[in-house]
Write a protein that holds these residues in place. Structure first.
Motif, PDB file in Angstrom:
ATOM      1  N   GLN A 190     -40.253  -7.047  33.684  1.00  0.00           N
ATOM      2  CA  GLN A 190     -39.352  -7.479  32.626  1.00  0.00           C
ATOM      3  C   GLN A 190     -39.080  -6.350  31.643  1.00  0.00           C
ATOM      4  N   GLN A 191     -40.110  -5.591  31.303  1.00  0.00           N
ATOM      5  CA  GLN A 191     -39.918  -4.460  30.397  1.00  0.00           C
ATOM      6  C   GLN A 191     -39.044  -3.389  31.038  1.00  0.00           C
ATOM      7  N   TRP A 192     -39.265  -3.151  32.321  1.00  0.00           N
ATOM      8  CA  TRP A 192     -38.446  -2.174  33.033  1.00  0.00           C
ATOM      9  C   TRP A 192     -36.990  -2.615  33.069  1.00  0.00           C
ATOM     10  N   LEU A 193     -36.763  -3.908  33.318  1.00  0.00           N
ATOM     11  CA  LEU A 193     -35.401  -4.421  33.413  1.00  0.00           C
ATOM     12  C   LEU A 193     -34.698  -4.363  32.060  1.00  0.00           C
ATOM     13  N   VAL A 194     -35.406  -4.684  30.998  1.00  0.00           N
ATOM     14  CA  VAL A 194     -34.822  -4.586  29.657  1.00  0.00           C
ATOM     15  C   VAL A 194     -34.447  -3.137  29.356  1.00  0.00           C
ATOM     16  N   ALA A 195     -35.303  -2.196  29.755  1.00  0.00           N
ATOM     17  CA  ALA A 195     -35.003  -0.775  29.546  1.00  0.00           C
ATOM     18  C   ALA A 195     -33.769  -0.360  30.336  1.00  0.00           C
ATOM     19  N   GLN A 196     -33.617  -0.895  31.536  1.00  0.00           N
ATOM     20  CA  GLN A 196     -32.419  -0.626  32.324  1.00  0.00           C
ATOM     21  C   GLN A 196     -31.175  -1.106  31.594  1.00  0.00           C
ATOM     22  N   GLY A 197     -31.262  -2.311  31.053  1.00  0.00           N
ATOM     23  CA  GLY A 197     -30.127  -2.864  30.330  1.00  0.00           C
ATOM     24  C   GLY A 197     -29.761  -2.033  29.113  1.00  0.00           C
ATOM     25  N   ALA A 198     -30.777  -1.547  28.406  1.00  0.00           N
ATOM     26  CA  ALA A 198     -30.519  -0.720  27.227  1.00  0.00           C
ATOM     27  C   ALA A 198     -29.844   0.592  27.623  1.00  0.00           C
ATOM     28  N   TYR A 199     -30.317   1.198  28.715  1.00  0.00           N
ATOM     29  CA  TYR A 199     -29.706   2.441  29.204  1.00  0.00           C
ATOM     30  C   TYR A 199     -28.246   2.199  29.584  1.00  0.00           C
ATOM     31  N   THR A 200     -28.000   1.143  30.349  1.00  0.00           N
ATOM     32  CA  THR A 200     -26.640   0.840  30.794  1.00  0.00           C
ATOM     33  C   THR A 200     -25.735   0.537  29.609  1.00  0.00           C
ATOM     34  N   ARG A 201     -26.267  -0.199  28.628  1.00  0.00           N
ATOM     35  CA  ARG A 201     -25.455  -0.508  27.446  1.00  0.00           C
ATOM     36  C   ARG A 201     -25.018   0.765  26.748  1.00  0.00           C
ATOM     37  N   GLN A 202     -25.920   1.722  26.638  1.00  0.00           N
ATOM     38  CA  GLN A 202     -25.580   2.997  26.010  1.00  0.00           C
ATOM     39  C   GLN A 202     -24.494   3.722  26.792  1.00  0.00           C
ATOM     40  N   LYS A 203     -24.599   3.718  28.116  1.00  0.00           N
ATOM     41  CA  LYS A 203     -23.607   4.400  28.943  1.00  0.00           C
ATOM     42  C   LYS A 203     -22.252   3.678  28.892  1.00  0.00           C
ATOM     43  N   LEU A 204     -22.294   2.340  28.925  1.00  0.00           N
ATOM     44  CA  LEU A 204     -21.048   1.583  28.862  1.00  0.00           C
ATOM     45  C   LEU A 204     -20.340   1.796  27.528  1.00  0.00           C
ATOM     46  N   ASP A 205     -21.097   1.792  26.462  1.00  0.00           N
ATOM     47  CA  ASP A 205     -20.493   1.943  25.140  1.00  0.00           C
ATOM     48  C   ASP A 205     -19.806   3.293  24.964  1.00  0.00           C
ATOM     49  N   ALA A 206     -20.164   4.268  25.791  1.00  0.00           N
ATOM     50  CA  ALA A 206     -19.552   5.596  25.700  1.00  0.00           C
ATOM     51  C   ALA A 206     -18.306   5.734  26.564  1.00  0.00           C
ATOM     52  N   LEU A 207     -17.965   4.700  27.356  1.00  0.00           N
ATOM     53  CA  LEU A 207     -16.806   4.800  28.234  1.00  0.00           C
ATOM     54  C   LEU A 207     -15.507   4.749  27.439  1.00  0.00           C
ATOM     55  N   PRO A 208     -14.548   5.617  27.760  1.00  0.00           N
ATOM     56  CA  PRO A 208     -13.332   5.750  26.945  1.00  0.00           C
ATOM     57  C   PRO A 208     -12.475   4.503  26.820  1.00  0.00           C
ATOM     58  N   THR A 209     -12.424   3.668  27.841  1.00  0.00           N
ATOM     59  CA  THR A 209     -11.520   2.518  27.773  1.00  0.00           C
ATOM     60  C   THR A 209     -12.209   1.220  27.368  1.00  0.00           C
ATOM     61  N   LEU A 210     -13.514   1.264  27.098  1.00  0.00           N
ATOM     62  CA  LEU A 210     -14.232   0.020  26.806  1.00  0.00           C
ATOM     63  C   LEU A 210     -13.657  -0.700  25.597  1.00  0.00           C
ATOM     64  N   LYS A 211     -13.443   0.003  24.509  1.00  0.00           N
ATOM     65  CA  LYS A 211     -12.990  -0.667  23.290  1.00  0.00           C
ATOM     66  C   LYS A 211     -11.645  -1.357  23.492  1.00  0.00           C
TER      67      LYS A 211
END
Length: 747
Positions: A77-98
Motif C-alpha cells: 500500500q505504501q509503495w502504491l501510494v508512492a507510485q500515485g504521488a510520482y505519477t501525479r507529479q509527472k501528470l501535473d507537468a504535462l503541457p496540455t493538462l490544464k
C-alpha cells in the motif's frame, strides 16, 4: 448479472457551447505544437523482488513481485501510494493538462443526470447526480413535487465518501431499502427508509455486496437479502464467497433473520438447491404470483433458476424445483402468474424466449415453448451493465427488449392472447434504461445515441403513448460536427468484427489524427451505444474515439461471447489490435498515433496487446485491470471469475489462463509502448496488486524508455460509483498523457 469484474461508463456532462469552443481552440493549439515526450530521465519508486517460482502442471512461473499480494499489505500500500504521488507529479507537468481539466470539469460541473428510475404507485424514484456528488436518492410525487429521500453526502460519519449502489422500493412504495457504500469498496449497509418521512425505520442488515438489493415480499412485510459471510466463514478469506440468502421481517432484529439458502456449506445449505461457494443465492417474489424464483448467479452468462411457492420460500429448508441448470444455457428468467419466462441460447445464439406453465407438477425445461418470433439478426440476449431487463413483466403484459445492429426496440406480449406487438420507438438509439414493475402497467425507457443525449419516457399501454419523464439530458456542448461511422475490421483469423468510429464530420482521412480504441470482450457484455461528452470532447478537437466490438462480448449473441471466452481469449486481443490497423487503413490515424483503452476484465485485452503486440500501437491506458489471472484464486472476487476465465488450479484450464495472463507473458528486452495504469485503492473487484505487479515487471523488461505510470485514487474502488468531477479529472489526465506520448498531428 452480479459479482463480475466489470467495466464502467462515464456519465454525460453539460457545458455551454461558446465557452467550450474557446477552450477547444486553446487545447488544439497546444496539441498541434507539442512533440512526443522524450524518454523519461527520472524513475518512479522501485519495487523489490523476491525469489518465488511456482511449478504448476509442468510449467515454471517466476513471480518476482509476489510480495505485493494479500489484503492489508502495508508495504505494498505504501509503495502504491508512492507510485500515485510520482505519477501525479509527472501528470501535473504535462503541457496540455490544464486545458483538458478546464474543458472537462466545465462540462462536468454544468451537468445533472438522472438514472435508475423506478415507477411505483404513481411515484417516480430516481438518482439525481451532479458533478460533486455520487448521486442523491429522490422521489417525485404524483403531483410532480420532488424531494430528497437520502443524500449520501450528509453521511459524514464515514468521511463523506458514501454512495448509493442500489435502492429497492417496497411494492406499495411506502418504504425503500437503500444499499449504502462507505468508501468505494461496494460492501454496503442496507437500510430501510420510510418514504413519507424520509427517516430510517430501524431495519438494517449488513454487510451486503452492492449489487444485491432487498427482494420485497408482495405485501411489504419483509424482504430477502443476500448477505456476505463473516470473515471466519469465507473460503480462502474471499469476501465474495459463501454468501447466504436471509429473510428479514420488518421490525424484527436482524440477528433473528432466517437462512433460506447459502453458497457453500453450513447454516442455510439446502439439498434441493445446492449452490457452489463462489456463486450467489438470490430470490424474487413476483406480485400476483404464488411462485418465488430462486437464482444461483455467478459471473458466467448462464444461470440456474429454481422455483417453489412463496409460502415455502420464506421458510428454511424449502423444497425447490430446479428448472434450468448449468448447461441449459438459460441467461434470464422472470415469472408472471403461473408462467415462467426464460431466455435461452441453447438453440439460438441470439436468444430465444420460452414460456413454461409452472402449474404442472412435472413441468420441466423440455416442456417450455417458444413464444416470440424473431428475425435472424435480432437479439434478445443482453448482458450489458445498467438498468435494463431482458424479460420485463408488467401488470398488463410482458415486455421484451430486442436489439438489432446496436439499436433497441421493445415488443409487447399480451398475457392472455399471446399477441405480439412492436412498440414504436420515439427515437433511434440504445436503451440505458428499460424497466417494468409488476404492480404497474407499461414500462420506463431511456434511449441514447453516440451523439444524442439520453431521453426518457414512461409507456402507457392504455393510450399507446410515450410520456416524457421530464428528465431528458441536454448536450453540454455543441457536438453537431461529430458523427459515428459503423464499419468492420478483419481480425487475424479473417473474422469480421464490428467497429464504431466516432470522429468529426470534416475529418481528413490522411492518418494524421490521434486515436483511442476501446474494447472489453468478457461475460457476453456488449459495448453499447452511449452518449459521453467526456469522450466527445476528445473527438471535437480533431481526434478519433473508436470502439472495437471484440469477441467475448455479446454483440452477435452467445456464440460471439464463446468465441472470445476462456481458451479463445486471445481472439479478443487480436480483434482489438486489428482495430488499430483498420483505423490506419481507413486513414483515420496511424498505429503510432493510436492508443488502446480498456478496464477491468478488459485489462486482459489491453494488457495482452501490450505484451503480445507492443509494436502495433503507440500507448495503452488500463483502468482497474485484470492482469494476473493465474493468481485470481488468491484474491477477493477471484473464484467468481472461474466460470468466465477458467480455473487456474485445474490442469484442463491452466494452459488457457496462463496464455491470457499479461503479467506472465512479459518478456525481457522488449520495447514496450507507454502505459498508464489507473487503480482505485479501495477496489474490491480486482485486487490493486494486479496493477502493481504488472507495472513493476513491465518496467524492468522494457527497453523503450517510455513511461509506465500508475495513477491512483485514494477515494475510489472499481469505478462503479463515483462523482462526475472525478471522472472528468481522470480523463483529463488520460488525454494529457496521450498528447505527450502519441506523435502530434501533422500541421
Amino acid at each position: 448479472m452480479v459479482g463480475k469484474a466489470t467495466g464502467f461508463a462515464v456519465r454525460p456532462r453539460r457545458f455551454t457551447a461558446i465557452r467550450n469552443s474557446m477552450l477547444c481552440t486553446a487545447v488544439s493549439t497546444l496539441i498541434a505544437a507539442l512533440p512526443a515526450f522524450a524518454a523519461q530521465t527520472d524513475q518512479p519508486p522501485t519495487a523489490r523482488t523476491v525469489d518465488v517460482v511456482d511449478h504448476l502442471f509442468g510449467t515454471a512461473l517466476p513471480d518476482p513481485y509476489r510480495w505485493m499480494e494479500g489484503a492489508h499489505n502495508t508495504e505494498f500500500q505504501q509503495w502504491l501510494v508512492a507510485q500515485g504521488a510520482y505519477t501525479r507529479q509527472k501528470l501535473d507537468a504535462l503541457p496540455t493538462l490544464k486545458s483538458w481539466q478546464d474543458a472537462l470539469q466545465k462540462i462536468s460541473t454544468s451537468t445533472v443526470i438522472h438514472r435508475a428510475q423506478q415507477y411505483v404507485d404513481g411515484r417516480l424514484f430516481f438518482i439525481r447526480q451532479g458533478s460533486g456528488g455520487n448521486g442523491t436518492l429522490m422521489i417525485r410525487e404524483a403531483n410532480g413535487a420532488e424531494r430528497v429521500l437520502l443524500d449520501p453526502a450528509t453521511l459524514t460519519d464515514h468521511g463523506g465518501h458514501a454512495s448509493i449502489t442500489l435502492f429497492s422500493p417496497s411494492p406499495d412504495g411506502s418504504k425503500v431499502a437503500v444499499d449504502i457504500d462507505h468508501g468505494g469498496t461496494e460492501v454496503t449497509r442496507l437500510e430501510v427508509l420510510d418514504v413519507k418521512t424520509g427517516k430510517p425505520t430501524g431495519d438494517v442488515v449488513e454487510p451486503v455486496w452492492g449489487e444485491f438489493g432487498a427482494e420485497w415480499l408482495p405485501d411489504g412485510k419483509g424482504f430477502a437479502y443476500t448477505q456476505m459471510a463473516p470473515s471466519d466463514q469465507r473460503t480462502g478469506d474471499d469476501p465474495i464467497q459463501d454468501m447466504r440468502l436471509r429473510m428479514h421481517w420488518m421490525g424484527t432484529p436482524a440477528a433473528q433473520d432466517a437462512y433460506l439458502l447459502r453458497a457453500g456449506n453450513g447454516q442455510g445449505t439446502n439439498a434441493s438447491f445446492a449452490i457452489a461457494s463462489n456463486h450467489f443465492p438470490d430470490i424474487q417474489f413476483p406480485t400476483g404470483s404464488r411462485w418465488a424464483l430462486g437464482m444461483d448467479q455467478s459471473a458466467a452468462t448462464e444461470q440456474r433458476y429454481c422455483v417453489t411457492t412463496q409460502e415455502q420460500a420464506v421458510k428454511p429448508g424449502a423444497t425447490w424445483r430446479c428448472i434450468a441448470n448449468v448447461g441449459d444455457e438459460v441467461v434470464a428468467a422472470a415469472i408472471h402468474g403461473d408462467t415462467l419466462y426464460l431466455v435461452s441460447a441453447k438453440r439460438r445464439s441470439n436468444g430465444e424466449l420460452l414460456a413454461l406453465d409452472l402449474s404442472r407438477p412435472d413441468a420441466s425445461l423440455k416442456d417450455a415453448h417458444s413464444i416470440l418470433p424473431m428475425q435472424d439478426d435480432e437479439k434478445i440476449i443482453d448482458a450489458s451493465i445498467g438498468d435494463t431487463q431482458m424479460v420485463a413483466p408488467a401488470r398488463d403484459a410482458l415486455y421484451v427488449k430486442i436489439s438489432k445492429d446496436g439499436i433497441d426496440g421493445v415488443r409487447r406480449i399480451d398475457y392472455r392472447s399471446g399477441k405480439v406487438e412492436t412498440i414504436p420507438m420515439p427515437l433511434v438509439g440504445a436503451a440505458s434504461l428499460f424497466r417494468t414493475n409488476d404492480t404497474q402497467d407499461g414500462f420506463l425507457l431511456e434511449l441514447r445515441g453516440w451523439t444524442t443525449p439520453p431521453k426518457s419516457w414512461r409507456y402507457d399501454p392504455a393510450t399507446s403513448a410515450m410520456h416524457s419523464l421530464g428528465q431528458d439530458e441536454a448536450s453540454p456542448a455543441d457536438y453537431s460536427m461529430v458523427e459515428a461511422t459503423e464499419t468492420e475490421l478483419i481480425s487475424a483469423d479473417g473474422t469480421h468484427v464490428p467497429l464504431t468510429i466516432v470522429h468529426r464530420k470534416d475529418i481528413k482521412l490522411d492518418g494524421s489524427h490521434r486515436a483511442i480504441i476501446y474494447g472489453y470482450g468478457s461475460y457476453g457484455m456488449s459495448v453499447i451505444t452511449s452518449f459521453k461528452p467526456v469522450r466527445l470532447e476528445w473527438v471535437k478537437q480533431g481526434n478519433v474515439f473508436a470502439f472495437a466490438h471484440v469477441r467475448g462480448g455479446g454483440e452477435k449473441g452467445e456464440a460471439w461471447h464463446l468465441a472470445g471466452k476462456g481458451p479463445n481469449k486471445h481472439k479478443g486481443v487480436e480483434d482489438l489490435v486489428a482495430g488499430v490497423a483498420r483505423l490506419s487503413e481507413l486513414g483515420y490515424s496511424r498505429p503510432e498515433r493510436t492508443a488502446l483503452i480498456a478496464g477491468s476484465a478488459g485489462g486482459l485485452l489491453a494488457g495482452g496487446a501490450v505484451v503480445q503486440h507492443p509494436e502495433k500501437f503507440g500507448a495503452a491506458i488500463i483502468m482497474v485491470g485484470m492482469l494476473n489471472p493465474v493468481r485470481m484464486a488468491e484474491e477477493p472476487n477471484g473464484a467468481n471469475q472461474f466460470g468466465e476465465l477458467g480455473d487456474p488450479r485445474k490442469a484442463s484450464d491452466f494452459p488457457s489462463v496462463l496464455a491470457m495472463d499479461p503479467y506472465q507473458q512479459i518478456r525481457s528486452h522488449v520495447a514496450y509502448p507507454a502505459v498508464m495504469l489507473d487503480v482505485g485503492l479501495n477496489d474490491s473487484r480486482v485486487a490493486p496488486w494486479e496493477t502493481g505487479k504488472f507495472a513493476a515487471r513491465l518496467r524492468t523488461a522494457t527497453t523503450s524508455g517510455r513511461p509506465i505510470w500508475i495513477r491512483t485514487d485514494a477515494n475510489a474502488g472499481h469505478g462503479i460509483q463515483r462523482s462526475l468531477g472525478a471522472e472528468a479529472a481522470e480523463y483529463a489526465d488520460i488525454y494529457a498523457f496521450l498528447d505527450a506520448q502519441l506523435p502530434a498531428p501533422a500541421p
